[in-house]
Design a protein around this motif. Structure first.
Motif, short mmCIF file in Angstrom:
data_model
loop_
_atom_site.label_atom_id
_atom_site.label_comp_id
_atom_site.label_asym_id
_atom_site.label_seq_id
_atom_site.Cartn_x
_atom_site.Cartn_y
_atom_site.Cartn_z
N GLU A 1 0.82 -1.21 0.00
CA GLU A 1 0.00 0.00 0.00
C GLU A 1 0.86 1.26 0.00
OE1 GLU A 1 -3.68 -2.13 2.44
OE2 GLU A 1 -2.60 -0.44 3.35
N VAL A 2 0.34 2.27 -0.69
CA VAL A 2 1.00 3.57 -0.78
C VAL A 2 -0.03 4.63 -0.43
CG1 VAL A 2 2.22 5.19 -2.27
CG2 VAL A 2 2.51 2.71 -2.61
N ALA B 1 -4.36 6.28 8.16
CA ALA B 1 -4.65 5.38 7.05
C ALA B 1 -3.65 4.23 6.94
CB ALA B 1 -4.67 6.16 5.74
N LEU B 2 -2.63 4.20 7.79
CA LEU B 2 -1.61 3.15 7.70
C LEU B 2 -2.17 1.79 8.09
CD1 LEU B 2 1.46 4.95 9.36
CD2 LEU B 2 0.80 4.91 6.94
N THR B 3 -1.64 0.76 7.43
CA THR B 3 -1.93 -0.63 7.78
C THR B 3 -0.61 -1.39 7.76
OG1 THR B 3 -2.18 -1.64 5.58
CG2 THR B 3 -4.07 -0.36 6.43
N PRO B 4 -0.61 -2.66 8.15
CA PRO B 4 0.64 -3.43 8.07
C PRO B 4 1.20 -3.56 6.65
CG PRO B 4 -0.90 -4.49 9.56
CD PRO B 4 -1.66 -3.38 8.90
N ARG B 5 0.38 -3.29 5.62
CA ARG B 5 0.86 -3.40 4.24
C ARG B 5 1.40 -2.08 3.70
NH1 ARG B 5 -0.55 -7.78 1.10
NH2 ARG B 5 1.23 -6.99 -0.10
N THR B 6 1.33 -1.00 4.47
CA THR B 6 1.79 0.30 3.99
C THR B 6 3.31 0.29 3.84
OG1 THR B 6 -0.03 1.38 5.16
CG2 THR B 6 1.74 2.78 4.34
N ARG B 7 3.79 0.79 2.71
CA ARG B 7 5.23 0.82 2.46
C ARG B 7 5.75 2.23 2.14
NH1 ARG B 7 4.41 -3.17 4.58
NH2 ARG B 7 4.78 -5.32 3.91
N ALA B 8 4.87 3.13 1.72
CA ALA B 8 5.35 4.45 1.30
C ALA B 8 4.25 5.49 1.46
CB ALA B 8 5.84 4.42 -0.13
N ILE B 9 4.68 6.74 1.59
CA ILE B 9 3.79 7.90 1.59
C ILE B 9 4.21 8.79 0.43
CG2 ILE B 9 3.05 9.97 2.83
CD1 ILE B 9 3.69 8.48 5.45
N MET B 10 3.24 9.16 -0.41
CA MET B 10 3.52 10.07 -1.52
C MET B 10 2.84 11.41 -1.21
SD MET B 10 3.16 7.57 -4.84
CE MET B 10 4.11 8.64 -5.91
N ALA B 11 3.64 12.41 -0.92
CA ALA B 11 3.13 13.75 -0.62
C ALA B 11 3.18 14.60 -1.88
CB ALA B 11 3.97 14.39 0.48
N VAL B 12 2.08 15.27 -2.18
CA VAL B 12 2.02 16.15 -3.35
C VAL B 12 2.15 17.60 -2.88
CG1 VAL B 12 0.63 16.92 -5.30
CG2 VAL B 12 0.55 14.52 -4.58
N HIS B 13 3.12 18.31 -3.43
CA HIS B 13 3.31 19.72 -3.11
C HIS B 13 2.40 20.54 -4.03
CE1 HIS B 13 6.35 18.24 -0.56
NE2 HIS B 13 7.38 18.32 -1.37
N LEU B 14 1.16 20.68 -3.61
CA LEU B 14 0.12 21.18 -4.50
C LEU B 14 0.19 22.69 -4.69
CD1 LEU B 14 -2.22 19.72 -6.00
CD2 LEU B 14 -3.73 20.60 -4.23
N VAL C 1 6.17 10.84 10.53
CA VAL C 1 5.31 9.66 10.38
C VAL C 1 6.05 8.56 9.62
CG1 VAL C 1 3.19 8.78 9.32
CG2 VAL C 1 3.17 10.98 10.50
N ALA C 2 6.70 8.95 8.53
CA ALA C 2 7.43 7.96 7.72
C ALA C 2 8.54 7.30 8.53
CB ALA C 2 7.98 8.63 6.47
N ASP C 3 9.30 8.08 9.26
CA ASP C 3 10.41 7.52 10.03
C ASP C 3 9.90 6.63 11.16
OD1 ASP C 3 12.12 8.86 8.37
OD2 ASP C 3 12.59 10.46 9.81
N LYS C 4 8.83 7.07 11.81
CA LYS C 4 8.27 6.30 12.92
C LYS C 4 7.82 4.91 12.49
CE LYS C 4 4.29 6.47 16.11
NZ LYS C 4 3.12 7.30 16.52
N HIS C 5 7.28 4.82 11.28
CA HIS C 5 6.73 3.55 10.80
C HIS C 5 7.60 2.89 9.73
CE1 HIS C 5 2.93 4.18 12.98
NE2 HIS C 5 3.05 5.45 12.65
N HIS C 6 8.83 3.39 9.56
CA HIS C 6 9.79 2.80 8.63
C HIS C 6 9.24 2.76 7.21
CE1 HIS C 6 11.94 1.74 12.27
NE2 HIS C 6 10.87 1.11 12.71
N LEU C 7 8.75 3.90 6.76
CA LEU C 7 8.18 4.03 5.42
C LEU C 7 9.03 4.97 4.58
CD1 LEU C 7 4.48 4.65 6.53
CD2 LEU C 7 5.52 2.46 5.92
N ALA C 8 8.96 4.80 3.27
CA ALA C 8 9.61 5.73 2.36
C ALA C 8 8.71 6.94 2.14
CB ALA C 8 9.89 5.05 1.02
N LEU C 9 9.29 8.13 2.14
CA LEU C 9 8.56 9.34 1.84
C LEU C 9 8.98 9.82 0.45
CD1 LEU C 9 6.68 11.69 2.54
CD2 LEU C 9 8.64 12.82 3.64
#
Length: 387
Positions: free
Chosen positions: A85-86, A127-140, A153-161
């Protein structure tokens, strides 16, 4: 209308005028590429990557064919598995979710901040679940999402930003220690687009990936070039894409990059003029500023207090020769292509409200004070009628 009609027509984005001012430089770049004949991976491609990297504080820049490819390549670099999940914002252009879906990943939507319209860190974490692997932030629209909160959030849950920086090239983010980093270089990877309407736009399509990691840069270069190891033709380390920036576009972008800082300053001055002129219009909100971020105003996007008022203002502007656009009228979760995700109307209230109430006014480096005053007077006249 108390303000005289401008002598020149008002355009949402005036690329012909922008290019006319640098025509000799563009022509020289075009002729050089024609003489050299290296139309794929010619020297201008790496030179542009180096120059853009210098502009972005020493980041590694990996050019590719377009901004959507850049998003897909960033996800490919993470070696994710089908079904992973992303997190993506519910209020964005569809390419953000599309890049995940095309790889068999699951886009998981999260609502956005009601003031800056960018991905809300608390909503992303919820929105995180055990399948979450990355967060995609849009600079709108030209400013950063809250990268400090999202990075936490990304660092806390070991996710790629991953930063989708297609609309905010040249913006900066201030870290908690005061360090300023260019947008697109705070997360693990950033992406950008050189679609012609972007602040740094090609005369065709193009994109790039950004990273401060030399190892990641080498991987991304391979992925964008059929997985071929750099310097070892026909040796393919991984499965990749054929996603290359044309030499001609790179040469033209090198010219335009030299003017980007001045164009950004002109956009910011135009936005400040709008801010002052529209500050007292009833039921209208001028763009909020994200603390910690600069704003390069890819769009100047106002919000109205209802869809009826937004649509009425747009019609009023059109009647006075003023173009405007709704970016974006349909949230991702109600798009037909994404019904399989199982979301329902009402699930992302901020995104849905923004789709009904945002309106982007003309903004570009050549916009004159006379034209801004005319637009503002039209908006104020509509506001007075609606009271």
């Amino acid at each position: 209308m108390l303000v005289p009609t401008p002598t020149a027509p008002i355009r949402l984005l005036d690329l012909p005028a922008q290019h006319a001012a640098i025509q000799a430089e563009l022509d020289a770049a075009l002729q050089r590429v024609l003489r050299e004949g290296a139309f794929i991976q010619g020297p201008d491609v790496q030179q542009f990557a180096d120059e853009l990297g210098q502009y972005l504080g020493g980041a590694h820049v990996i050019p590719c064919a377009n901004g959507t490819d850049a998003l897909q390549l960033a996800l490919m670099a993470l070696d994710l598995q089908p079904g992973d999940e992303v997190i993506v914002p519910a209020f964005t252009y569809v390419a953000t979710a599309e890049a995940a879906a095309i790889l068999g990943l699951k886009p998981v939507l999260a609502d956005v901040d009601p003031h800056t319209f960018c991905l809300d860190a608390a909503a992303a974490e919820a929105a995180l679940t055990p399948r979450t692997r990355a967060i995609m932030a849009v600079h709108l629209y030209g400013q950063c999402a809250d990268l400090t909160a999202l990075r936490a959030v990304a660092d806390k849950h070991h996710l790629a930003l991953i930063e989708d920086n297609a609309q905010a090239i040249g913006a900066t983010w201030q870290l908690p220690d005061g360090t300023l980093l260019p947008a697109g270089t705070v997360g693990e990877m950033g992406t950008t687009s050189f679609f012609p309407s972007k602040n740094l736009g090609a005369l065709g399509d193009g994109g790039a990936l950004l990273t401060r990691s030399e190892t990641r840069a080498a991987q991304l270069y391979e992925l964008a070039n059929h997985g071929q190891q750099r310097g070892k033709k026909y040796v393919h380390q991984r499965i990749g894409l054929n996603s290359r920036l044309d030499t001609l576009q790179a040469a033209l972008l090198r010219v335009k990059l030299r003017h980007l800082a001045a164009w950004t300053s002109a956009r910011q001055q135009a936005a400040a003029h709008y801010d002052a002129a529209l500050a007292a219009v009833p039921g209208l909100r001028t763009p909020a500023r994200q603390p910690g971020s600069t704003h390069v105003f890819h769009q100047y996007t106002i919000t109205l207090d209802s869809e009826v008022r937004r649509d009425g203002l747009q019609q009023h502007l059109q009647a006075h020769g003023i173009p405007s656009v709704v970016y974006y009228p349909v949230p991702v979760h109600t798009q037909p292509a994404y019904q399989y995700l199982g979301y329902r109307a009402g699930q992302f209230p901020v995104a849905e409200r923004l789709c009904r109430t945002v309106l982007s006014l003309p903004i570009h480096p050549g916009l004159t004070a006379e034209q801004i005053d005319y637009v503002a007077e039209a908006v104020r006249a509509f506001g007075a009628q609606a009271c």
